[in-house]
Design an enzyme around this catalytic site. Structure first.
Site, PDB file in Angstrom:
ATOM      1  CG  ASP A  57      -1.792   1.199   1.346  1.00  0.00           C
ATOM      2  OD1 ASP A  57      -1.687   2.108   0.483  1.00  0.00           O
ATOM      3  OD2 ASP A  57      -2.589   1.262   2.302  1.00  0.00           O
ATOM      4  CB  SER A 136       1.229  14.546 -15.659  1.00  0.00           C
ATOM      5  OG  SER A 136       0.114  14.866 -16.480  1.00  0.00           O
ATOM      6  CE1 TYR A 149      -2.515  12.682 -11.925  1.00  0.00           C
ATOM      7  CE2 TYR A 149      -2.484  14.323 -13.674  1.00  0.00           C
ATOM      8  CZ  TYR A 149      -2.179  13.057 -13.211  1.00  0.00           C
ATOM      9  OH  TYR A 149      -1.534  12.168 -14.043  1.00  0.00           O
ATOM     10  CE  LYS A 153       1.238  12.301 -11.819  1.00  0.00           C
ATOM     11  NZ  LYS A 153       2.086  11.094 -11.584  1.00  0.00           N
ATOM     12  CB  SER A 184      -4.923   3.108 -19.797  1.00  0.00           C
ATOM     13  OG  SER A 184      -5.763   4.115 -19.252  1.00  0.00           O
TER      14      SER A 184
END
Length: 254
Positions: A57, A136, A149, A153, A184
């Protein structure tokens, strides 16, 4: 040049699906042994004499330390760390809770820090050690609803530079890949969730000068190079791989 990673031992977090699976596939094809480190088991077909699975984890610091030690004991060392695993959700600052923010940072930014910290003592013992972080294009710009997010990144890109500066003298290089849209299972679900998915797909294609969307092995190809001796003079860099998407200025089309 075949077998560019012959004899190398790699950890790929989240290596059992999506971009991670593309990296795992290409590493194995180039002669590496790969430990897939993630919470859920990868598809059985991915596990073979060159690929093992170590459960962890990545929100748990004890799991991270244990996973790195398990890989080193099982495979005999560590040459390459790929910090790939991540999460993404769409919430504006107004919509986001403190717990939401913390979860994003724990997985996308804190876990790579802890993995790198745990890996450094082992990477120092190898020649040509390499850390490859998956950032990203959203570390450079942002889609709507992605403040956490994008922040995580952008943090990965900054962390990449810092690791390169601090540990280059120890023979450890660190670079980042900033992918754009990569096909994906999750991206397919996203497209098909749209009311007019065929229009969305056409518009996505039109955003990419190369005329196609990315594949996980596109990222894997670059990761191989960054992990190999061919890039021995490259460190601290962020490589955008997005089919030209971020270079194309939008024009209104009737």
């Amino acid at each position: 040049m075949a077998d560019r990673l012959s004899g190398k031992i790699a950890i790929v977090t989240g290596g059992g699906r999506g971009i991670g699976a593309g990296i795992t596939q290409r590493f194995v094809e180039e002669g590496a042994r790969v430990a897939i480190v993630q919470r859920n088991s990868p598809p059985d077909g991915m596990l073979n004499n060159r690929t093992i699975y170590v459960k962890a984890d990545l929100a748990n610091s004890n799991d991270i330390r244990s996973a790195v030690e398990t890989v080193v004991k099982s495979l005999g060392g560590l040459d390459i760390l790929v910090n790939n695993a991540g999460v993404m959700f769409e919430k504006t600052v107004d919509e986001m809770t403190e717990a939401d923010w913390d979860h994003m940072m724990d997985i996308n930014l804190k876990a790579p820090f802890l993995l790198t910290k745990a890996a450094l003592p082992h990477l120092r013992n190898r020649t040509g050690a390499s850390v490859v972080n998956i950032g990203s294009i959203e570390g450079l710009a942002s889609n709507p609803g992605h403040p956490a997010y994008s922040a995580s990144k952008a943090g990965i890109h900054g962390f990449t530079a810092a690791v390169a500066v601090d540990h280059g003298h120890e023979g450890i290089r660190c670079n980042a890949i900033a992918p754009g849209w990569i096909n994906s299972d999750l991206s397919e679900i996203y497209i098909h969730s749209m009311a007019d998915s065929s229009r969305v797909y056409r518009e996505l294609l039109a955003m990419h000068p190369v005329g196609r969307l990315g594949e996980p092995t596109d990222i894997g190809n670059l990761a191989v190079w960054l992990a190999s001796a061919e890039s021995a003079f490259v460190t601290g860099q962020v490589y955008v791989i997005d089919g030209g998407r971020t270079k194309k200025l939008p024009l209104p089309i009737p």
